[in-house]
Design an enzyme around this catalytic site. Structure first.
Site, short mmCIF file in Angstrom:
data_model
loop_
_atom_site.label_atom_id
_atom_site.label_comp_id
_atom_site.label_asym_id
_atom_site.label_seq_id
_atom_site.Cartn_x
_atom_site.Cartn_y
_atom_site.Cartn_z
N CYS A 29 0.86 -1.17 0.00
CA CYS A 29 0.00 0.00 0.00
C CYS A 29 0.90 1.23 0.00
O CYS A 29 2.13 1.11 0.07
CB CYS A 29 -0.96 0.00 1.18
SG CYS A 29 -0.16 -0.26 2.78
N HIS A 30 0.31 2.40 -0.10
CA HIS A 30 1.09 3.62 -0.23
C HIS A 30 0.54 4.70 0.69
O HIS A 30 -0.62 4.63 1.14
CB HIS A 30 1.02 4.15 -1.67
CG HIS A 30 1.35 3.15 -2.71
ND1 HIS A 30 2.64 2.77 -3.00
CD2 HIS A 30 0.54 2.43 -3.55
CE1 HIS A 30 2.62 1.86 -3.97
NE2 HIS A 30 1.37 1.65 -4.32
N TYR A 46 2.79 11.49 -12.51
CA TYR A 46 1.37 11.65 -12.18
C TYR A 46 1.27 12.36 -10.84
O TYR A 46 2.23 12.39 -10.06
CB TYR A 46 0.65 10.30 -12.11
CG TYR A 46 1.16 9.38 -11.02
CD1 TYR A 46 0.59 9.37 -9.74
CD2 TYR A 46 2.23 8.52 -11.25
CE1 TYR A 46 1.07 8.55 -8.74
CE2 TYR A 46 2.72 7.69 -10.25
CZ TYR A 46 2.14 7.71 -9.01
OH TYR A 46 2.61 6.89 -8.02
N THR A 74 6.49 6.40 -7.15
CA THR A 74 7.31 7.32 -7.92
C THR A 74 6.91 8.77 -7.76
O THR A 74 7.73 9.66 -7.98
CB THR A 74 7.28 6.95 -9.42
OG1 THR A 74 5.92 7.00 -9.89
CG2 THR A 74 7.85 5.57 -9.65
N HIS A 178 3.07 -7.54 -8.13
CA HIS A 178 1.91 -7.84 -8.96
C HIS A 178 2.17 -8.92 -10.02
O HIS A 178 1.72 -8.82 -11.17
CB HIS A 178 1.40 -6.57 -9.64
CG HIS A 178 1.44 -5.35 -8.77
ND1 HIS A 178 1.14 -5.39 -7.42
CD2 HIS A 178 1.75 -4.05 -9.04
CE1 HIS A 178 1.27 -4.16 -6.91
NE2 HIS A 178 1.64 -3.35 -7.86
N ASP A 247 -2.81 -2.32 -2.56
CA ASP A 247 -2.35 -1.25 -3.44
C ASP A 247 -3.09 0.06 -3.20
O ASP A 247 -3.04 0.97 -4.01
CB ASP A 247 -2.48 -1.64 -4.92
CG ASP A 247 -1.69 -0.71 -5.84
OD1 ASP A 247 -0.58 -0.30 -5.45
OD2 ASP A 247 -2.18 -0.37 -6.92
#
Length: 295
Positions: A29-30, A46, A74, A178, A247
């Site tokens: 996860c982020h 992005y 990123t 993934h 995710d």
């Protein structure tokens, strides 16, 4: 300001019908921002919405999980401040995967370790990075050996053959994000996915996350049925080297935004027995990220 092409995360995910085992770990996860405190990298490809640590902890509790592994994405580049802040506030219930450059100092690596970082991520998805400095990455890999860290690699299936020799030269445990983004329109026993299976079969230091059906599937929700055979093959073949992650908050999603509760309900489709679920969600991530707690 969020990019208009990216969807925000689900505002009210459902409560999962599947009850995860006690001690379950969301191993991918982020955290993003909040941007007012932790700005995004100028070179990012992005701009996600704010998705800070407090929202992640609420989702963790809502889904029934106990711990998280937070992966640097990123959009924050090699500025790991948001990641470190989340880890330090987790009371030991989160570990992290950082992004570092070759210029990182030994003191900086030590500080990240104290915060809870246990690995670095190498991104080989060409649309998300400007360059792939293999020599620099090899140097970073050597420097993390004394820390006992591992490497997370993110790539797409079409590029695996090009990077295969470099990947297998890495001197530490390697976790693939993934399932290497397989092409699920091709046979599960076709040459493309067979190369990925070979990577894990011939290199016992390689693990795989069986995550992100929403990114891989061509049929889409609610069942992501075309992903199931691929994930089942990985789990059945390598039950002691697989991880699962939500995710969240699902950066770069354009077609649909998944319901995180439904993603949890996908788990018994790919790990149908209690033994496999225990390994996938508890035993394996604990062994990799909290080995000191295993008696």
């Amino acid at each position: 300001m969020i990019d208009p092409d990216w969807l925000p995360f689900h505002p009210a995910p459902s409560a999962p019908e599947f009850m995860v085992p006690d001690g379950a770990v969301d191993a991918h996860c982020h955290v993003f921002g909040p941007v007012a405190e932790f700005p995004f990298a100028p070179e990012r490809k992005y701009t996600p919405c704010d998705a800070g640590k407090d929202k992640l902890w609420r989702l963790r509790d809502h889904l029934g999980f106990s711990r998280n592994v937070i992966v640097q994405a990123t959009c924050h580049g090699a500025d790991n401040r948001a990641l470190a802040d989340a880890l330090q506030s987790s009371r030991g219930k989160a570990r992290g995967i950082a992004t570092v450059r070759s210029t990182v100092t030994g003191d900086e690596l030590a500080q990240l370790h104290v915060a809870g970082v246990r690995g670095v991520r190498f991104n080989f998805v060409k649309r998300l990075v400007d360059s792939l400095p293999i020599d620099e990455l090899a140097g970073i890999a050597e420097r993390i050996v004394p820390l006992g860290w591992h490497i997370v690699i993110y790539f797409e299936a079409a590029d695996l053959a090009d990077y295969y020799d470099f990947f297998t030269s890495l001197p530490v445990t390697v976790v693939v994000d993934h399932m290497g983004r397989p092409d699920v329109s091709q046979p599960v026993d076709g040459s493309g996915f067979n190369l990925f299976i070979k990577l894990l079969a011939e290199n016992e230091n390689f693990w795989s996350k069986v995550s992100c059906p929403e990114r891989i599937s061509e049929v889409g929700p609610p069942g992501y049925e075309d992903v199931i055979p691929f994930a089942r093959r990985v789990i059945d073949t390598f039950p002691d080297r697989v991880l699962w992650g939500s995710d969240w908050p699902h950066p770069n999603m354009k077609s649909h935004m998944p319901d995180d509760g439904k993603l949890v309900d996908f788990i018994p489709d790919i790990a149908p027995t209690e033994e496999l679920q225990q390994k996938l969600l508890v035993d394996n991530p604990m062994r990799l990220y909290w080995p000191e707690e295993i008696s």
